[in-house]
Design a protein around this motif. Structure first.
Motif, PDB file in Angstrom:
ATOM      1  N   TYR A 130     113.506 173.832 -37.352  1.00  0.00           N
ATOM      2  CA  TYR A 130     114.672 174.651 -37.716  1.00  0.00           C
ATOM      3  C   TYR A 130     115.214 175.275 -36.433  1.00  0.00           C
ATOM      4  O   TYR A 130     114.460 175.758 -35.578  1.00  0.00           O
ATOM      5  N   ASN A 131     116.529 175.288 -36.275  1.00  0.00           N
ATOM      6  CA  ASN A 131     117.131 176.054 -35.193  1.00  0.00           C
ATOM      7  C   ASN A 131     118.554 176.445 -35.541  1.00  0.00           C
ATOM      8  O   ASN A 131     119.190 175.840 -36.414  1.00  0.00           O
ATOM      9  N   THR A 132     119.005 177.470 -34.867  1.00  0.00           N
ATOM     10  CA  THR A 132     120.378 177.935 -35.026  1.00  0.00           C
ATOM     11  C   THR A 132     121.343 176.840 -34.575  1.00  0.00           C
ATOM     12  O   THR A 132     121.075 176.119 -33.619  1.00  0.00           O
ATOM     13  N   GLY A 133     122.452 176.703 -35.266  1.00  0.00           N
ATOM     14  CA  GLY A 133     123.440 175.708 -34.874  1.00  0.00           C
ATOM     15  C   GLY A 133     123.995 175.971 -33.489  1.00  0.00           C
ATOM     16  O   GLY A 133     124.125 177.119 -33.057  1.00  0.00           O
ATOM     17  N   ARG A 134     124.331 174.893 -32.780  1.00  0.00           N
ATOM     18  CA  ARG A 134     124.804 175.041 -31.405  1.00  0.00           C
ATOM     19  C   ARG A 134     126.267 175.514 -31.383  1.00  0.00           C
ATOM     20  O   ARG A 134     127.021 175.338 -32.344  1.00  0.00           O
ATOM     21  N   PRO A 135     126.703 176.086 -30.256  1.00  0.00           N
ATOM     22  CA  PRO A 135     128.079 176.583 -30.154  1.00  0.00           C
ATOM     23  C   PRO A 135     129.096 175.444 -29.987  1.00  0.00           C
ATOM     24  O   PRO A 135     128.766 174.348 -29.539  1.00  0.00           O
ATOM     25  N   PHE A 136     130.319 175.723 -30.335  1.00  0.00           N
ATOM     26  CA  PHE A 136     131.423 174.830 -30.023  1.00  0.00           C
ATOM     27  C   PHE A 136     132.689 175.680 -29.868  1.00  0.00           C
ATOM     28  O   PHE A 136     132.750 176.835 -30.312  1.00  0.00           O
ATOM     29  N   SER A 137     133.693 175.104 -29.226  1.00  0.00           N
ATOM     30  CA  SER A 137     134.945 175.823 -28.986  1.00  0.00           C
ATOM     31  C   SER A 137     135.881 175.632 -30.170  1.00  0.00           C
ATOM     32  O   SER A 137     136.234 174.500 -30.521  1.00  0.00           O
ATOM     33  N   ALA A 163     138.994 180.895 -25.857  1.00  0.00           N
ATOM     34  CA  ALA A 163     137.619 181.188 -25.454  1.00  0.00           C
ATOM     35  C   ALA A 163     136.779 179.922 -25.609  1.00  0.00           C
ATOM     36  O   ALA A 163     137.070 179.067 -26.449  1.00  0.00           O
ATOM     37  N   ARG A 164     135.737 179.824 -24.790  1.00  0.00           N
ATOM     38  CA  ARG A 164     134.869 178.654 -24.830  1.00  0.00           C
ATOM     39  C   ARG A 164     133.609 178.968 -25.632  1.00  0.00           C
ATOM     40  O   ARG A 164     133.022 180.041 -25.503  1.00  0.00           O
ATOM     41  N   ASN A 165     133.226 178.012 -26.489  1.00  0.00           N
ATOM     42  CA  ASN A 165     132.009 178.132 -27.306  1.00  0.00           C
ATOM     43  C   ASN A 165     131.994 179.440 -28.096  1.00  0.00           C
ATOM     44  O   ASN A 165     131.017 180.198 -28.084  1.00  0.00           O
ATOM     45  N   ASN A 166     133.090 179.699 -28.796  1.00  0.00           N
ATOM     46  CA  ASN A 166     133.242 180.939 -29.555  1.00  0.00           C
ATOM     47  C   ASN A 166     132.866 180.812 -31.024  1.00  0.00           C
ATOM     48  O   ASN A 166     133.030 181.741 -31.796  1.00  0.00           O
ATOM     49  N   ASP A 167     132.345 179.656 -31.429  1.00  0.00           N
ATOM     50  CA  ASP A 167     131.970 179.443 -32.824  1.00  0.00           C
ATOM     51  C   ASP A 167     130.670 178.647 -32.856  1.00  0.00           C
ATOM     52  O   ASP A 167     130.225 178.134 -31.819  1.00  0.00           O
ATOM     53  N   ARG A 168     130.056 178.529 -34.048  1.00  0.00           N
ATOM     54  CA  ARG A 168     128.794 177.805 -34.162  1.00  0.00           C
ATOM     55  C   ARG A 168     128.810 176.858 -35.354  1.00  0.00           C
ATOM     56  O   ARG A 168     129.447 177.121 -36.375  1.00  0.00           O
ATOM     57  N   MET A 169     128.073 175.761 -35.191  1.00  0.00           N
ATOM     58  CA  MET A 169     127.879 174.836 -36.294  1.00  0.00           C
ATOM     59  C   MET A 169     126.864 175.410 -37.283  1.00  0.00           C
ATOM     60  O   MET A 169     126.225 176.429 -37.023  1.00  0.00           O
ATOM     61  N   SER A 170     126.718 174.713 -38.397  1.00  0.00           N
ATOM     62  CA  SER A 170     125.710 175.117 -39.386  1.00  0.00           C
ATOM     63  C   SER A 170     124.313 174.982 -38.779  1.00  0.00           C
ATOM     64  O   SER A 170     124.088 174.178 -37.878  1.00  0.00           O
ATOM     65  N   ASP A 171     123.383 175.785 -39.286  1.00  0.00           N
ATOM     66  CA  ASP A 171     122.001 175.721 -38.808  1.00  0.00           C
ATOM     67  C   ASP A 171     121.401 174.342 -39.078  1.00  0.00           C
ATOM     68  O   ASP A 171     121.793 173.639 -40.010  1.00  0.00           O
ATOM     69  N   TYR A 172     120.430 174.004 -38.257  1.00  0.00           N
ATOM     70  CA  TYR A 172     119.779 172.691 -38.321  1.00  0.00           C
ATOM     71  C   TYR A 172     118.373 172.852 -38.884  1.00  0.00           C
ATOM     72  O   TYR A 172     117.623 173.733 -38.471  1.00  0.00           O
ATOM     73  N   HIS A 173     117.977 171.992 -39.817  1.00  0.00           N
ATOM     74  CA  HIS A 173     116.574 171.939 -40.242  1.00  0.00           C
ATOM     75  C   HIS A 173     116.260 170.558 -40.795  1.00  0.00           C
ATOM     76  O   HIS A 173     117.129 169.867 -41.344  1.00  0.00           O
TER      77      HIS A 173
END
Length: 808
Positions: free
Chosen positions: A704-711, A729-739
């Motif tokens: 399990y890990n937190t979703g990575r950032p994206f712009s 802004a760069r990498n100001n949002d995140r994808m869904s968590d991964y598991h």
């Protein structure tokens, strides 16, 4: 009558207690029931000595009887089928099924768990290193344990196995390389028998390039990096190939869905000269034609690895080895690649390594030994679009040559000294487009880059007393960039752009264009809190003179390697770590906690809309900044026994701040700190291996890990009825968590060992519950705005079956 009923009731109660509870004193007295007797003796498999107090459980019930002072037991049971489990602290549990028809004798020898090999990938040597040495963040990995982990599509994968460790991650499934403690993939120095690997994956990140059969062990340095290593700022992965047997011929291999592999160990002169040859070959084209959708019928995806090692030991004081490693990828797909405003109808990617390394080890005496290593390495890529008019033929390469002389000197019991010198020559061809090729697309030839990296190093591990051990070292690195090349000159009061260029200077062949250098101190301190507990502190500085330029989240094989020059300075990293380690129950269990902080200077990022592929003035596309990474890693490990594995939790941050030389014109995200592409604050990894018998083993991994950032765009503008996103802004949002949960079941038949043949089947399910983990995000116009969509690479369970064999 009432008295008779009471007697019968009492006997029925005693009978039920015998079958259900099984206290030994009652069972032993049940001979009057004329039940069959199960008797036996439990001994140590190594010494043959009887084991006192072994618990025998019947049909999975929690209560049972125990063996007496002679290791014997007696159980009276009705006729029938039973499952027995024999268990004792310090020994591997044993289960068996028996059919009781009459009096039966069952003797058993149990394996001492403290003498068996670990089934987890972290070996016992790593445990000793965690407790006994000052090193922090150093993990020794067992290839035997790695093969126990569930593998995607049956492929034993070293890189994917590393990602189960705390502090090691990737940007997503199918991504290239690994990220270690907040570092980029090019900040990891990866060696296989001292030869560097510049692209560690096959098929754009689906599998690692290493043929697992040829690997003996891996050592991952996340911190406390010895001074003999240099040139990267995040980690060192030191992979050692297996030494071939000097006594007898051995053959092993496997057959799977994705690839087939084989390894042969061939003695030529007994006890002196032998050779090992290991290869892996994939055939995947027919899968796309057989089950692929219509738009993927032309896809081709194949790779192979070939590793050889010649080992020669003429006498007890000298050994010589020559290792070669070859990897090759070929991938063909419709479209996917564009260059110079031309979108290819079909693209072919062809890339791989050709490595040679030689080693001479000389043993002077009990105090001193010498290693001399020479390496030649070539990594090259070709991207080809076979269009009749707009043909694309793009090639680049990295040539690496190195020599290292390394001494180990142990003057007394308190000192372990390592010192030496090294030299590396880089020759990089950053891009050749359509050289000697007829095409409407013009020829572009980027100038070659040539540089030299020299290193002088020394380490001393000093044991001050029983509690305190200090490992201090220093490395001096000197870097020189050579001509022929051209250095462009720019206006002093403006950012570097094509319009601000005012001239150029030509550097002749062999002349020094730019030099960098400096000292890299290393320090590790261990203080013993008790026999099985230690507290450690570590610090190291690293310099990196070569880096990978890419504005993709995961670099393609076409990504450009770049050495330091007049405008691109080497990265400099300062790393501090603190850790606590404790083992208990005869080193079977280990508990560890590590915290760290890294500060990195001269981190390179790119301007918005950068063109990195074929730009000669590459410095106009890049901006320098700084990075920081910090985190906490907690891990509990059970290393041996019927049930082994670990659980780890990591809190980690990886941030960047880029302002450039002219912040008002160049800074990214208004000059604020922003998350890097591989910033994942929370990670949880669980690995469990269960081996109830010698014939079966089961493994589970959960990640399990937190979703990575994206712009994410803050808005859009419309031009000619087309909508274009606007990014503030760069990498100001995140994808869904991964598991994800994986499972594997290995069935072996060790009874064939007497015939020198051992076979096993491994059944694997990757992503059991079909989690649609996002790999990337894309946007589509919807109404008056843009709507994000997440794209998954492996959205369904992947089932595979592999047959492995050994001929010993």
């Amino acid at each position: 009558m009432k008295k008779l009923l009471r007697i019968l009731s009492l006997k029925c109660l005693l009978f039920c207690c015998t079958y259900i509870i099984l206290p030994s004193q009652i069972v032993a007295q049940n001979a009057e029931f004329k039940l069959p007797l199960l008797t036996g003796k439990i001994t140590d498999s190594k010494t043959g000595e009887p084991i006192v107090g072994v618990t025998i459980f019947l049909d999975f019930r929690k209560s049972g009887i125990i063996t007496d002072t002679t290791g014997r037991f007696n159980i009276y049971l009705p006729k029938g089928d039973y499952v027995l489990k024999f268990s004792h602290v310090g020994y591997k549990p044993y289960r068996t099924k028996i059919t009781l028809k009459g009096n039966t004798t069952f003797d058993l020898a149990l394996d001492d768990v403290s003498k068996t090999l670990e089934e987890v990938i972290v070996s016992s040597q790593a445990t000793r290193k965690s407790i006994q040495t000052p090193s922090l963040g150093v993990t020794l990995l067992s290839i035997k344990g790695i093969k126990k982990l569930p593998a995607m599509m049956g492929e034993v994968d070293i890189i994917r196995s590393l990602q189960t460790l705390p502090g090691v991650s990737s940007v997503g499934e199918g991504s290239n390389g690994i990220n270690v403690r907040g570092g980029n993939i090019d900040q990891n120095l990866i060696y296989i028998d001292d030869a560097p690997i510049f692209n560690s994956t096959h098929l754009f990140g689906l599998f690692s390039v290493f043929a697992s059969d040829a690997i003996r062990e891996l050592e991952l340095y996340k911190g406390s990096i010895p001074s003999r290593f240099g040139g990267r700022t995040a980690s060192v992965l030191d992979i050692k190939m297996t030494d071939p047997s000097l006594e007898k011929f051995k053959l092993s291999g496997g057959i799977g869905f994705v690839s087939n592999r084989a390894m042969a160990e061939i003695p030529i002169i007994k006890e002196k000269l032998s050779v090992v040859v290991a290869g892996r070959l994939s055939f995947n084209d027919f899968w796309f034609k057989l089950i692929g959708p219509e738009n993927m019928r032309n896809t081709r995806a194949n790779f192979y690895d070939l590793a050889t090692k010649v080992f020669f030991r003429p006498n007890k004081n000298n050994t010589f080895s020559l290792s070669t490693y070859v990897s090759k990828d070929f991938y063909q797909v419709d479209s996917l690649f564009s260059l110079e405003n031309v979108v290819a109808k079909q693209t072919q990617f062809d890339y791989g390594h050709l490595n040679f390394s030689s080693r001479w080890s000389h043993y002077f005496n009990t105090k001193m030994s010498l290693d001399v290593v020479g390496v030649l390495s070539n990594y090259k890529t070709k991207t080809y679009a076979p269009d009749s008019v707009n043909r694309i033929d793009l090639r680049n390469s990295v040539n690496y040559k190195s020599v290292k002389v390394n001494f180990d000197y142990n003057p007394d019991e308190k000192h372990k000294i390592n010192f030496g010198i090294s030299g590396i020559n880089y020759q990089i061809s950053p891009g050749k487009l359509n050289e000697n090729v007829s095409s409407r697309i013009s020829t572009v030839l980027l100038p070659r880059e040539q540089s030299l990296e020299l290193g002088l190093f020394v380490d001393d591990e000093y044991k001050a007393n029983e509690k305190l051990t200090i490992q201090a070292g220093i490395r001096y690195a000197q870097y020189l960039s050579f001509g022929p090349t051209t250095v462009r000159k720019y206006l002093d009061n403006e950012p570097r752009t094509i319009s601000s260029q005012i001239g150029e200077e030509t550097i002749s062949s062999g002349a020094v264009e730019k030099t960098y250098g400096g000292f890299e101190p290393r320090l590790a301190i261990k203080y013993s809190l008790g026999e099985n507990s230690t507290l450690k502190f570590g610090y190291n500085r690293m310099q990196q003179f070569i880096q990978l330029l890419s504005n993709n989240t995961t670099p393609l094989p076409t990504a450009r390697w770049k050495t330091a020059d007049e405008y691109i300075k080497p990265q400099v990293s300062d790393f501090i770590s603190l850790g606590v380690f404790k083992t208990f129950k005869d080193n079977i269990w280990e508990l560890s906690g590590e915290s760290y902080f890294r500060s990195t200077q001269n981190v390179v990022d790119y301007i918005s809309g950068a063109n990195l592929q074929l730009t000669k003035a590459i410095e106009t596309q890049l901006i320098a900044g700084k990075g920081k990474a910090y985190g906490l890693e907690v891990m509990v490990t059970k290393k041996r026994g019927e049930l082994s594995g670990w659980m780890s939790y990591t809190y980690a941050r990886s941030l960047q701040q880029v302002r450039g030389d002219f912040p008002e014109l160049q800074q990214i995200s208004d000059g604020n700190w922003y998350a890097s592409n591989y910033d994942k604050p929370h990670s949880l990894n669980i690995m469990m291996n269960i081996q109830p018998t010698n014939h079966h083993s089961f493994s589970f991994t959960f990640a399990y890990n937190t979703g990575r950032p994206f712009s994410s765009p803050s808005g859009f503008f419309q031009l000619d009825n087309k909508k274009y996103p606007v990014y503030e802004a760069r990498n100001n949002d995140r994808m869904s968590d991964y598991h994800r949960l994986d499972f594997s079941w290995t069935i072996t038949n060790p009874s064939l060992k007497e015939k020198r043949w051992e076979g096993s089947w491994t059944f694997t399910v990757y992503n059991i519950y079909g989690r649609k983990n996002p790999y990337s995000v894309f946007f589509k116009p919807v109404g008056n705005g843009l709507k994000p969509y997440e794209l998954s690479v492996f959205a369904n369970p992947l089932i595979s079956l592999t047959y492995n064999f050994k001929f010993l």
